[in-house]
Design an enzyme around this catalytic site. Structure first.
Site: not given
Length: 319
Positions: A13, A16-17, A44, A71, A73-75, A283
């Site tokens: 991602n 992210s961060g 992504t 993060g 969410g991606t995992i 989420e």
């Protein structure tokens, strides 16, 4: 005839961060190549379920390893891409998100994508439990319900990128006065709980929202959820529970807490108000009623096993 190299797919991602992965992508790929993986990368997109769709495609294409860089969410998306398949690749994590609860539980270095990639070279894995909700949605760390648990998806992503963890703190302070108890029925392995609760946590690891003492005795691979029910909405009581949690997990024996282990549960709200919204790994996942099950030893993750306390791993050898 040369031996065919293993193939790895890095799904990252880029936002992210603090967008740290974009600065380290070449070095991460070098690490993976040097430990024997023929590696390719996928960035992504804003398209819904971009990471999930790519993870499913890579798994079906026969990749040996998928690395999720982002993060929680991606995992979560990567896990959802492979969890329903009969043949599942190994997974690894490069944490670049805001709280990184799952990486924290697996002791993966944070803020350093290269060091996280190097964990794979240690070849230490655990067959991890994951959770399933609504029959076809999977989660790796936490399912939760209650007003405060909605804050993770009520903070815009651009604010999370800019403010990080403080964005959650600010939103939590705003939402705290709105927390109310609701009557619920929860059917679990030990029986039935029926009563009023303000917060419900169904944990698979000991790391929840950056705290590592909310579910202090949770094992990563024992086939059980840790169910935590908060039975008060009084500000003073809830602050007291938070202080107890920070001080070594003392909240688990408080009169305002129901704390137990279960491999499955059904959650129903008993009043005629709107249903609880279910938070799956940060989420929105759907509304109650819901049934949750543990998928025991379902996915093999690379972990920093030397750094994980043995109390968080079941006695059965999983590597």
């Amino acid at each position: 005839m040369t031996e065919e190299r293993k193939r790895a797919r890095l799904i990252y991602n880029p936002t992210s961060g603090q967008e740290i992965i974009k600065k380290n992508i070449a070095e991460v790929l070098d690490v993976l190549e040097n430990i024997g993986y023929e590696t390719s990368a996928f960035q992504t997109t804003p398209e819904p379920l971009s990471a999930q769709k790519e993870a499913e495609r890579a798994a079906k294409a026969g990749f040996d390893l998928i690395i999720a860089a982002g993060g929680d969410g991606t995992i979560n998306e990567v896990v959802n891409g492979v969890a329903s398949l009969d043949k599942r690749p190994r997974l690894a994590i490069i944490p670049t998100g805001t709280t990184n609860d799952y990486a924290r539980a697996l002791k993966i270095p944070m803020g350093d994508p290269v060091a996280a990639a190097q964990i794979i070279a240690k070849n230490e894995t655990i067959h991890m439990d994951i959770g399933r909700a609504f029959g076809d949605k999977y989660f790796i760390n936490i399912a939760a319900a209650g007003t405060l648990t909605e804050l993770t998806y009520s903070v815009p992503s651009e604010v999370k990128t800019r403010l990080g963890y403080f964005a959650y703190v600010a939103k939590g302070i705003e939402m705290f006065p709105k927390t109310k108890v609701r009557p619920v029925r929860i059917t679990h392995d030990q029986g039935v709980f029926e009563g009023e609760v303000s917060l419900i946590f169904v944990a698979l690891t000991n790391s929840i929202g950056g705290f590592e003492q909310l579910a202090p005795d949770t094992k990563l691979d024992d086939g059980n959820f840790t169910l935590i029910l908060v039975k008060t909405d009084k500000l003073f009581d809830m602050l007291g529970l938070l202080i107890q949690a920070i001080n070594g997990g003392q909240h688990v024996s408080d009169v305002n807490i129901e704390y137990l282990k279960t491999s499955k549960l059904r959650l129903e709200v008993l009043d005629d108000q709107e249903p609880f919204m279910l938070n799956l790994d940060g989420e929105y996942g759907g509304d109650t009623p819901v049934e949750l099950q543990v998928c025991h030893h379902h996915i093999e993750f690379f972990v920093n096993r030397d750094e994980i306390s043995q109390e968080f791993i079941s006695e059965i050898e999983t590597n």
